[in-house]
Design a protein around this motif. Structure first.
Motif, short mmCIF file in Angstrom:
data_model
loop_
_atom_site.label_atom_id
_atom_site.label_comp_id
_atom_site.label_asym_id
_atom_site.label_seq_id
_atom_site.Cartn_x
_atom_site.Cartn_y
_atom_site.Cartn_z
N LEU A 1 -9.65 -5.59 -14.08
CA LEU A 1 -9.86 -4.02 -13.17
C LEU A 1 -8.80 -3.56 -11.99
O LEU A 1 -9.23 -2.55 -12.92
CB LEU A 1 -10.96 -5.61 -11.38
CG LEU A 1 -10.48 -4.27 -10.70
CD1 LEU A 1 -11.75 -3.32 -10.72
CD2 LEU A 1 -10.61 -5.20 -9.44
N ARG B 1 1.00 -0.97 -0.05
CA ARG B 1 -0.07 0.46 0.03
C ARG B 1 0.46 1.57 -0.29
O ARG B 1 0.54 2.06 -0.93
CB ARG B 1 -0.83 0.01 0.95
CG ARG B 1 -2.37 -0.83 0.64
CD ARG B 1 -3.16 -0.47 2.30
NE ARG B 1 -2.29 -0.54 3.76
CZ ARG B 1 -3.06 -1.97 3.48
NH1 ARG B 1 -4.36 -2.29 3.21
NH2 ARG B 1 -3.18 -2.84 5.09
N PHE C 1 -9.34 0.58 -13.27
CA PHE C 1 -9.60 1.92 -12.05
C PHE C 1 -8.76 2.73 -12.55
O PHE C 1 -9.00 4.31 -12.43
CB PHE C 1 -9.23 0.44 -10.70
CG PHE C 1 -9.01 1.07 -9.30
CD1 PHE C 1 -10.43 1.14 -8.74
CD2 PHE C 1 -7.87 2.05 -9.05
CE1 PHE C 1 -10.24 1.31 -7.48
CE2 PHE C 1 -8.33 2.71 -7.23
CZ PHE C 1 -9.45 2.77 -6.84
N GLU D 1 -6.94 5.75 0.99
CA GLU D 1 -8.18 5.35 1.17
C GLU D 1 -8.19 4.69 -0.25
O GLU D 1 -9.09 3.78 -0.44
CB GLU D 1 -9.70 6.05 1.56
CG GLU D 1 -10.50 5.88 1.43
CD GLU D 1 -11.66 7.37 1.81
OE1 GLU D 1 -11.81 7.34 3.00
OE2 GLU D 1 -12.15 7.77 0.79
N ILE D 2 -7.82 5.43 -1.03
CA ILE D 2 -8.26 4.41 -2.52
C ILE D 2 -7.26 3.63 -3.07
O ILE D 2 -7.75 2.57 -3.48
CB ILE D 2 -7.75 6.16 -3.50
CG1 ILE D 2 -8.45 7.37 -3.52
CG2 ILE D 2 -7.54 5.75 -5.39
CD1 ILE D 2 -9.70 6.97 -4.40
N LEU E 1 -9.19 1.06 -1.11
CA LEU E 1 -10.67 0.52 -2.18
C LEU E 1 -9.53 -0.21 -3.42
O LEU E 1 -10.72 -1.35 -3.02
CB LEU E 1 -10.68 1.89 -2.51
CG LEU E 1 -12.21 2.21 -3.01
CD1 LEU E 1 -13.40 1.36 -1.86
CD2 LEU E 1 -12.58 3.31 -3.87
N ASN F 1 -9.26 -7.83 -4.39
CA ASN F 1 -9.71 -8.70 -2.67
C ASN F 1 -10.66 -9.78 -3.06
O ASN F 1 -10.95 -10.70 -3.06
CB ASN F 1 -8.88 -8.89 -1.91
CG ASN F 1 -9.03 -9.43 -0.67
OD1 ASN F 1 -8.26 -10.60 -0.73
ND2 ASN F 1 -9.19 -9.83 0.72
N GLY F 2 -11.40 -8.88 -3.48
CA GLY F 2 -12.88 -9.49 -3.91
C GLY F 2 -12.78 -10.44 -5.69
O GLY F 2 -14.26 -11.03 -5.05
N PHE G 1 -6.92 -2.35 -3.71
CA PHE G 1 -7.06 -3.57 -3.15
C PHE G 1 -8.12 -4.38 -2.36
O PHE G 1 -8.07 -5.20 -2.89
CB PHE G 1 -5.56 -3.54 -1.47
CG PHE G 1 -4.86 -3.06 -1.48
CD1 PHE G 1 -3.93 -2.28 -2.77
CD2 PHE G 1 -3.49 -4.92 -1.02
CE1 PHE G 1 -3.08 -2.16 -3.05
CE2 PHE G 1 -1.81 -3.61 -1.16
CZ PHE G 1 -2.05 -3.00 -2.44
N GLU G 2 -9.62 -3.34 -1.82
CA GLU G 2 -9.76 -4.74 -1.43
C GLU G 2 -10.54 -4.90 -2.95
O GLU G 2 -11.58 -6.56 -2.19
CB GLU G 2 -11.36 -3.45 -0.53
CG GLU G 2 -10.50 -3.39 1.12
CD GLU G 2 -10.97 -2.15 1.36
OE1 GLU G 2 -12.28 -1.92 0.93
OE2 GLU G 2 -11.22 -1.96 2.96
N ALA G 3 -11.03 -4.26 -3.74
CA ALA G 3 -11.90 -4.77 -5.15
C ALA G 3 -10.58 -5.64 -5.50
O ALA G 3 -11.95 -6.51 -5.62
CB ALA G 3 -12.00 -3.52 -5.78
N LEU H 1 -9.06 6.91 -12.47
CA LEU H 1 -8.51 7.54 -11.65
C LEU H 1 -7.56 8.51 -12.61
O LEU H 1 -7.79 10.56 -11.95
CB LEU H 1 -7.17 7.01 -10.80
CG LEU H 1 -7.37 6.32 -9.80
CD1 LEU H 1 -5.91 5.95 -9.23
CD2 LEU H 1 -8.33 7.28 -8.55
#
Lengths: 205, 205
Positions: A195, A131, A199, A155-156, A159, A165-166, A161-163, A203
Protein backbone atom coordinates in the motif's frame (compact mmCIF):
# COMPACT_ATOMS: atom_id res chain seq x y z
CA UNK A 1 17.97 15.56 48.95
CA UNK A 2 19.07 15.08 45.34
CA UNK A 3 20.82 11.85 46.24
CA UNK A 4 17.55 10.47 47.59
CA UNK A 5 15.70 11.45 44.43
CA UNK A 6 18.40 9.84 42.32
CA UNK A 7 18.24 6.66 44.34
CA UNK A 8 14.48 6.59 44.00
CA UNK A 9 14.77 7.09 40.25
CA UNK A 10 17.25 4.23 40.09
CA UNK A 11 14.89 1.95 42.00
CA UNK A 12 12.04 2.93 39.71
CA UNK A 13 14.19 2.17 36.68
CA UNK A 14 15.09 -1.25 38.07
CA UNK A 15 11.43 -2.05 38.70
CA UNK A 16 10.49 -0.97 35.18
CA UNK A 17 13.26 -3.12 33.73
CA UNK A 18 12.28 -6.21 35.72
CA UNK A 19 8.60 -5.69 34.95
CA UNK A 20 9.36 -5.33 31.24
CA UNK A 21 11.24 -8.63 31.23
CA UNK A 22 8.39 -10.41 32.98
CA UNK A 23 5.72 -8.90 30.73
CA UNK A 24 7.80 -9.68 27.66
CA UNK A 25 8.36 -13.34 28.50
CA UNK A 26 5.15 -14.29 30.27
CA UNK A 27 2.67 -11.63 29.20
CA UNK A 28 0.68 -9.25 31.37
CA UNK A 29 -1.88 -11.70 32.69
CA UNK A 30 0.65 -14.32 33.78
CA UNK A 31 2.89 -11.84 35.61
CA UNK A 32 2.39 -11.09 39.31
CA UNK A 33 3.75 -8.25 41.43
CA UNK A 34 5.17 -10.99 43.70
CA UNK A 35 7.34 -12.34 40.89
CA UNK A 36 8.64 -8.91 39.96
CA UNK A 37 9.47 -8.23 43.61
CA UNK A 38 11.24 -11.57 43.92
CA UNK A 39 13.23 -10.96 40.69
CA UNK A 40 14.52 -7.75 42.28
CA UNK A 41 14.83 -9.10 45.83
CA UNK A 42 12.61 -6.20 46.82
CA UNK A 43 9.55 -6.17 49.03
CA UNK A 44 6.23 -6.05 47.23
CA UNK A 45 5.35 -3.05 49.40
CA UNK A 46 8.24 -1.10 47.90
CA UNK A 47 6.99 -1.76 44.36
CA UNK A 48 3.51 -0.64 45.39
CA UNK A 49 5.09 2.50 46.82
CA UNK A 50 6.15 3.46 43.29
CA UNK A 51 3.33 1.90 41.29
CA UNK A 52 -0.14 1.61 42.87
CA UNK A 53 -1.09 -1.49 40.87
CA UNK A 54 0.02 -3.83 38.06
CA UNK A 55 -1.88 -1.82 35.45
CA UNK A 56 -0.12 1.42 36.42
CA UNK A 57 3.22 -0.41 36.33
CA UNK A 58 2.41 -1.75 32.87
CA UNK A 59 1.52 1.73 31.64
CA UNK A 60 4.82 3.09 33.01
CA UNK A 61 6.77 0.35 31.18
CA UNK A 62 4.80 1.06 28.02
CA UNK A 63 5.63 4.77 28.33
CA UNK A 64 9.35 3.95 28.61
CA UNK A 65 9.18 1.63 25.58
CA UNK A 66 7.38 4.32 23.60
CA UNK A 67 10.00 6.93 24.51
CA UNK A 68 12.79 4.59 23.33
CA UNK A 69 10.85 3.93 20.13
CA UNK A 70 10.46 7.64 19.47
CA UNK A 71 14.16 8.27 20.18
CA UNK A 72 15.18 5.56 17.69
CA UNK A 73 12.89 7.14 15.15
CA UNK A 74 14.31 10.59 15.65
CA UNK A 75 17.91 9.43 15.46
CA UNK A 76 17.18 7.93 12.04
CA UNK A 77 14.99 10.73 10.76
CA UNK A 78 17.85 12.62 9.12
CA UNK A 79 19.25 9.63 7.27
CA UNK A 80 16.44 9.15 4.73
CA UNK A 81 17.51 9.80 1.16
CA UNK A 82 13.98 9.85 -0.17
CA UNK A 83 10.32 9.71 0.77
CA UNK A 84 10.07 6.02 0.07
CA UNK A 85 12.86 5.24 2.50
CA UNK A 86 11.17 7.24 5.25
CA UNK A 87 7.80 5.55 4.79
CA UNK A 88 9.28 2.06 4.55
CA UNK A 89 11.38 2.73 7.65
CA UNK A 90 8.28 3.72 9.60
CA UNK A 91 6.34 0.64 8.52
CA UNK A 92 9.24 -1.74 9.15
CA UNK A 93 10.18 -0.22 12.49
CA UNK A 94 6.63 -0.39 13.74
CA UNK A 95 6.26 -3.99 12.58
CA UNK A 96 9.53 -5.09 14.22
CA UNK A 97 8.62 -3.28 17.42
CA UNK A 98 5.34 -5.13 17.64
CA UNK A 99 6.78 -8.53 16.70
CA UNK A 100 9.73 -8.17 19.10
CA UNK A 101 7.43 -7.20 21.94
CA UNK A 102 4.64 -9.57 21.00
CA UNK A 103 3.99 -11.06 24.44
CA UNK A 104 4.26 -7.66 26.06
CA UNK A 105 1.24 -6.57 24.05
CA UNK A 106 -1.04 -9.33 25.35
CA UNK A 107 -2.40 -6.51 27.52
CA UNK A 108 -3.87 -5.07 24.29
CA UNK A 109 -5.34 -8.40 23.30
CA UNK A 110 -6.92 -8.96 26.71
CA UNK A 111 -8.43 -5.49 26.90
CA UNK A 112 -9.34 -5.19 23.18
CA UNK A 113 -12.14 -2.64 23.33
CA UNK A 114 -11.45 -1.27 26.81
CA UNK A 115 -7.88 -0.04 26.82
CA UNK A 116 -7.24 2.65 29.46
CA UNK A 117 -7.09 6.24 28.15
CA UNK A 118 -3.50 6.50 29.36
CA UNK A 119 -2.52 3.76 26.90
CA UNK A 120 -4.20 5.59 24.03
CA UNK A 121 -2.37 8.76 25.05
CA UNK A 122 0.96 6.95 24.70
CA UNK A 123 -0.05 5.39 21.36
CA UNK A 124 -1.21 8.78 20.08
CA UNK A 125 2.07 10.40 21.16
CA UNK A 126 4.04 7.78 19.21
CA UNK A 127 1.86 8.25 16.14
CA UNK A 128 2.24 12.02 16.39
CA UNK A 129 6.04 11.68 16.29
CA UNK A 130 5.86 9.26 13.37
CA UNK A 131 3.59 11.65 11.53
CA UNK A 132 5.89 14.62 12.19
CA UNK A 133 8.86 12.78 10.72
CA UNK A 134 6.94 11.71 7.62
CA UNK A 135 5.61 15.24 7.18
CA UNK A 136 9.23 16.39 7.24
CA UNK A 137 10.13 13.73 4.66
CA UNK A 138 7.37 14.90 2.31
CA UNK A 139 8.30 18.55 2.74
CA UNK A 140 11.93 17.87 1.90
CA UNK A 141 10.82 15.96 -1.20
CA UNK A 142 8.76 18.99 -2.21
CA UNK A 143 11.82 21.18 -1.63
CA UNK A 144 13.84 18.85 -3.88
CA UNK A 145 11.18 19.28 -6.56
CA UNK A 146 10.46 15.55 -6.95
CA UNK A 147 6.82 15.99 -5.98
CA UNK A 148 4.51 18.92 -6.52
CA UNK A 149 3.79 21.04 -3.43
CA UNK A 150 1.07 19.59 -1.21
CA UNK A 151 -1.42 21.95 0.32
CA UNK A 152 -1.79 20.08 3.59
CA UNK A 153 1.07 17.65 4.19
CA UNK A 154 -0.23 16.71 7.62
CA UNK A 155 -3.53 15.66 6.10
CA UNK A 156 -1.79 13.47 3.50
CA UNK A 157 0.31 11.69 6.14
CA UNK A 158 -2.74 11.14 8.34
CA UNK A 159 -4.58 9.75 5.33
CA UNK A 160 -1.84 7.20 4.68
CA UNK A 161 -1.73 6.28 8.38
CA UNK A 162 -5.46 5.71 8.45
CA UNK A 163 -5.28 3.72 5.21
CA UNK A 164 -2.45 1.57 6.62
CA UNK A 165 -4.48 1.10 9.75
CA UNK A 166 -7.38 -0.19 7.67
CA UNK A 167 -5.27 -2.99 6.22
CA UNK A 168 -6.44 -6.24 7.73
CA UNK A 169 -6.54 -9.93 7.11
CA UNK A 170 -10.24 -10.42 7.71
CA UNK A 171 -13.17 -9.14 5.68
CA UNK A 172 -13.39 -5.40 6.08
CA UNK A 173 -16.88 -5.55 7.48
CA UNK A 174 -15.90 -7.48 10.59
CA UNK A 175 -15.15 -6.04 13.99
CA UNK A 176 -11.93 -4.12 14.41
CA UNK A 177 -9.13 -6.29 15.72
CA UNK A 178 -6.78 -4.27 17.90
CA UNK A 179 -4.11 -6.92 17.87
CA UNK A 180 -3.43 -9.74 15.45
CA UNK A 181 -1.60 -13.01 15.94
CA UNK A 182 1.95 -13.38 14.63
CA UNK A 183 1.12 -15.04 11.29
CA UNK A 184 -1.39 -12.31 10.49
CA UNK A 185 1.02 -9.59 11.55
CA UNK A 186 3.41 -10.70 8.81
CA UNK A 187 0.67 -10.73 6.18
CA UNK A 188 -0.45 -7.29 7.26
CA UNK A 189 3.13 -6.07 7.13
CA UNK A 190 3.47 -7.20 3.51
CA UNK A 191 0.18 -5.58 2.56
CA UNK A 192 1.16 -2.33 4.28
CA UNK A 193 4.43 -2.21 2.35
CA UNK A 194 2.51 -2.71 -0.89
CA UNK A 195 0.00 0.00 0.00
CA UNK A 196 2.80 2.42 0.90
CA UNK A 197 4.57 1.72 -2.42
CA UNK A 198 1.41 2.49 -4.40
CA UNK A 199 0.65 5.55 -2.28
CA UNK A 200 4.15 6.97 -2.67
CA UNK A 201 4.09 6.41 -6.43
CA UNK A 202 0.78 8.25 -6.44
CA UNK A 203 2.38 11.19 -4.61
CA UNK A 204 5.51 11.26 -6.74
CA UNK A 205 3.57 12.07 -9.86
CA UNK B 1 -51.26 -22.89 -6.57
CA UNK B 2 -49.06 -20.43 -8.48
CA UNK B 3 -51.63 -17.72 -7.98
CA UNK B 4 -51.42 -18.21 -4.22
CA UNK B 5 -47.63 -18.02 -4.29
CA UNK B 6 -47.81 -14.87 -6.39
CA UNK B 7 -50.27 -13.28 -4.01
CA UNK B 8 -48.06 -14.18 -1.07
CA UNK B 9 -45.04 -12.68 -2.82
CA UNK B 10 -47.02 -9.53 -3.48
CA UNK B 11 -48.00 -9.26 0.18
CA UNK B 12 -44.40 -9.80 1.22
CA UNK B 13 -43.30 -7.08 -1.16
CA UNK B 14 -45.86 -4.67 0.24
CA UNK B 15 -44.71 -5.41 3.78
CA UNK B 16 -41.07 -4.84 2.81
CA UNK B 17 -41.98 -1.55 1.15
CA UNK B 18 -43.96 -0.28 4.13
CA UNK B 19 -41.27 -1.43 6.57
CA UNK B 20 -38.58 0.33 4.52
CA UNK B 21 -40.53 3.59 4.62
CA UNK B 22 -40.99 3.36 8.38
CA UNK B 23 -37.34 2.43 9.02
CA UNK B 24 -36.18 5.20 6.69
CA UNK B 25 -38.23 7.95 8.31
CA UNK B 26 -38.26 6.93 11.96
CA UNK B 27 -35.34 4.52 12.29
CA UNK B 28 -35.37 0.92 13.47
CA UNK B 29 -35.81 1.54 17.16
CA UNK B 30 -38.78 3.92 16.76
CA UNK B 31 -40.68 1.64 14.38
CA UNK B 32 -43.16 -0.93 15.67
CA UNK B 33 -44.75 -3.88 13.91
CA UNK B 34 -48.11 -2.33 14.89
CA UNK B 35 -47.35 0.79 12.86
CA UNK B 36 -46.28 -1.19 9.82
CA UNK B 37 -49.45 -3.27 10.04
CA UNK B 38 -51.60 -0.18 10.37
CA UNK B 39 -49.86 1.50 7.37
CA UNK B 40 -50.86 -1.54 5.32
CA UNK B 41 -54.25 -2.07 6.93
CA UNK B 42 -53.07 -5.59 7.63
CA UNK B 43 -53.26 -7.60 10.83
CA UNK B 44 -50.06 -7.78 12.85
CA UNK B 45 -50.47 -11.58 12.80
CA UNK B 46 -50.18 -11.59 9.03
CA UNK B 47 -46.91 -9.70 9.15
CA UNK B 48 -45.59 -12.12 11.74
CA UNK B 49 -46.64 -14.95 9.43
CA UNK B 50 -44.09 -13.70 6.88
CA UNK B 51 -41.45 -12.28 9.25
CA UNK B 52 -41.01 -13.83 12.70
CA UNK B 53 -39.82 -10.59 14.31
CA UNK B 54 -38.82 -6.98 13.61
CA UNK B 55 -35.15 -7.92 13.26
CA UNK B 56 -35.90 -10.54 10.59
CA UNK B 57 -38.08 -8.01 8.78
CA UNK B 58 -35.26 -5.45 8.91
CA UNK B 59 -32.80 -7.97 7.50
CA UNK B 60 -35.20 -8.79 4.66
CA UNK B 61 -35.55 -5.08 3.81
CA UNK B 62 -31.78 -4.70 3.98
CA UNK B 63 -31.38 -7.65 1.58
CA UNK B 64 -33.77 -6.02 -0.91
CA UNK B 65 -31.91 -2.69 -0.66
CA UNK B 66 -28.60 -4.46 -1.20
CA UNK B 67 -29.93 -6.26 -4.29
CA UNK B 68 -31.09 -2.95 -5.78
CA UNK B 69 -27.72 -1.40 -4.97
CA UNK B 70 -25.89 -4.25 -6.70
CA UNK B 71 -28.20 -4.02 -9.74
CA UNK B 72 -27.52 -0.28 -10.09
CA UNK B 73 -23.82 -1.02 -9.86
CA UNK B 74 -23.94 -3.68 -12.53
CA UNK B 75 -25.99 -1.57 -14.92
CA UNK B 76 -23.30 1.12 -14.74
CA UNK B 77 -20.31 -1.21 -14.79
CA UNK B 78 -19.93 -1.11 -18.58
CA UNK B 79 -20.03 2.65 -18.86
CA UNK B 80 -16.67 3.46 -17.22
CA UNK B 81 -14.18 4.98 -19.62
CA UNK B 82 -11.25 4.55 -17.24
CA UNK B 83 -10.15 3.11 -13.91
CA UNK B 84 -10.55 6.44 -12.15
CA UNK B 85 -14.19 6.70 -13.19
CA UNK B 86 -14.93 3.21 -11.88
CA UNK B 87 -13.32 3.83 -8.50
CA UNK B 88 -14.90 7.25 -8.06
CA UNK B 89 -18.29 5.81 -9.04
CA UNK B 90 -17.95 3.12 -6.37
CA UNK B 91 -16.99 5.62 -3.66
CA UNK B 92 -19.69 8.13 -4.61
CA UNK B 93 -22.43 5.52 -5.00
CA UNK B 94 -21.65 4.00 -1.62
CA UNK B 95 -21.58 7.43 0.03
CA UNK B 96 -24.91 8.48 -1.50
CA UNK B 97 -26.49 5.17 -0.58
CA UNK B 98 -25.52 5.61 3.04
CA UNK B 99 -26.50 9.28 3.21
CA UNK B 100 -29.84 8.70 1.49
CA UNK B 101 -30.66 5.83 3.83
CA UNK B 102 -29.16 7.40 6.92
CA UNK B 103 -32.04 6.75 9.33
CA UNK B 104 -32.47 3.25 8.01
CA UNK B 105 -28.97 2.46 9.22
CA UNK B 106 -29.65 3.42 12.83
CA UNK B 107 -29.86 -0.36 13.29
CA UNK B 108 -26.09 -0.42 12.68
CA UNK B 109 -25.50 2.39 15.15
CA UNK B 110 -27.63 0.72 17.84
CA UNK B 111 -25.95 -2.66 17.44
CA UNK B 112 -22.43 -1.35 16.75
CA UNK B 113 -20.35 -4.33 17.82
CA UNK B 114 -23.08 -6.98 17.76
CA UNK B 115 -24.59 -6.95 14.30
CA UNK B 116 -26.24 -10.26 13.35
CA UNK B 117 -24.22 -12.52 11.03
CA UNK B 118 -26.97 -12.28 8.42
CA UNK B 119 -26.31 -8.53 8.14
CA UNK B 120 -22.60 -9.13 7.62
CA UNK B 121 -23.42 -11.69 4.94
CA UNK B 122 -25.40 -9.04 3.04
CA UNK B 123 -22.65 -6.44 3.49
CA UNK B 124 -20.03 -8.93 2.32
CA UNK B 125 -22.10 -9.82 -0.73
CA UNK B 126 -22.32 -6.13 -1.69
CA UNK B 127 -18.58 -5.66 -1.21
CA UNK B 128 -17.88 -8.76 -3.29
CA UNK B 129 -19.86 -7.31 -6.20
CA UNK B 130 -18.13 -3.96 -5.85
CA UNK B 131 -14.77 -5.70 -5.83
CA UNK B 132 -15.62 -7.77 -8.91
CA UNK B 133 -16.52 -4.67 -10.89
CA UNK B 134 -13.35 -2.85 -9.88
CA UNK B 135 -11.27 -5.93 -10.69
CA UNK B 136 -12.85 -5.83 -14.15
CA UNK B 137 -12.02 -2.13 -14.44
CA UNK B 138 -8.35 -2.75 -13.57
CA UNK B 139 -8.11 -5.68 -15.97
CA UNK B 140 -9.53 -3.65 -18.85
CA UNK B 141 -7.01 -0.89 -18.06
CA UNK B 142 -4.24 -3.50 -18.22
CA UNK B 143 -5.65 -4.68 -21.56
CA UNK B 144 -5.56 -1.07 -22.81
CA UNK B 145 -1.92 -0.90 -21.77
CA UNK B 146 -2.31 2.13 -19.50
CA UNK B 147 -1.09 0.22 -16.46
CA UNK B 148 1.40 -2.59 -16.23
CA UNK B 149 -0.09 -6.05 -15.63
CA UNK B 150 -0.90 -6.74 -12.01
CA UNK B 151 -0.14 -10.15 -10.63
CA UNK B 152 -3.11 -10.31 -8.31
CA UNK B 153 -5.81 -7.78 -9.22
CA UNK B 154 -8.16 -9.07 -6.57
CA UNK B 155 -5.54 -8.42 -3.89
CA UNK B 156 -5.00 -4.86 -5.12
CA UNK B 157 -8.71 -4.07 -5.04
CA UNK B 158 -9.07 -5.59 -1.58
CA UNK B 159 -6.12 -3.52 -0.45
CA UNK B 160 -7.76 -0.30 -1.61
CA UNK B 161 -11.06 -1.33 0.01
CA UNK B 162 -9.34 -1.99 3.31
CA UNK B 163 -7.43 1.27 3.02
CA UNK B 164 -10.65 3.18 2.30
CA UNK B 165 -12.25 1.45 5.22
CA UNK B 166 -9.45 2.68 7.48
CA UNK B 167 -10.20 6.31 6.66
CA UNK B 168 -11.77 7.90 9.69
CA UNK B 169 -12.30 11.21 11.37
CA UNK B 170 -11.02 10.22 14.78
CA UNK B 171 -7.52 9.31 15.83
CA UNK B 172 -6.63 5.97 14.32
CA UNK B 173 -6.00 4.42 17.69
CA UNK B 174 -9.56 4.76 18.88
CA UNK B 175 -12.27 2.11 18.72
CA UNK B 176 -13.68 1.28 15.34
CA UNK B 177 -16.83 3.23 14.59
CA UNK B 178 -19.21 1.19 12.45
CA UNK B 179 -21.34 4.18 11.59
CA UNK B 180 -20.58 7.88 11.60
CA UNK B 181 -22.86 10.85 11.90
CA UNK B 182 -23.75 12.85 8.80
CA UNK B 183 -21.13 15.59 9.15
CA UNK B 184 -18.38 13.00 9.56
CA UNK B 185 -19.68 10.96 6.64
CA UNK B 186 -19.06 13.92 4.35
CA UNK B 187 -15.53 14.42 5.68
CA UNK B 188 -14.81 10.72 5.25
CA UNK B 189 -16.19 10.84 1.72
CA UNK B 190 -13.81 13.66 0.78
CA UNK B 191 -10.85 11.82 2.31
CA UNK B 192 -11.77 8.60 0.51
CA UNK B 193 -11.90 10.41 -2.83
CA UNK B 194 -8.45 11.85 -2.13
CA UNK B 195 -7.06 8.44 -1.15
CA UNK B 196 -8.51 6.83 -4.28
CA UNK B 197 -6.97 9.56 -6.48
CA UNK B 198 -3.53 8.97 -4.99
CA UNK B 199 -3.93 5.19 -5.15
CA UNK B 200 -5.02 5.24 -8.81
CA UNK B 201 -2.14 7.54 -9.75
CA UNK B 202 0.13 5.05 -8.01
CA UNK B 203 -1.29 2.21 -10.09
CA UNK B 204 -1.19 4.11 -13.38
CA UNK B 205 2.58 4.39 -13.24
Amino acid sequence: MNAIVEQQDLKKERILEAAYNRFLHYGYSKTTMNEIASDLSMSKALIYYYFPDKCQLYIAVMRKLADDYIKNFEVNSNTFSCLREAFIFQINTQHEFIVNNYNFFDFFRINEQNLPDLIWEIVDKVHQHERDILIGAINSEVAKGTISPIENTCEIVSLLFEALNGVSVTAQSQKKVVFYDKVHLNKIHQKRLLLAEIFIKGLLY
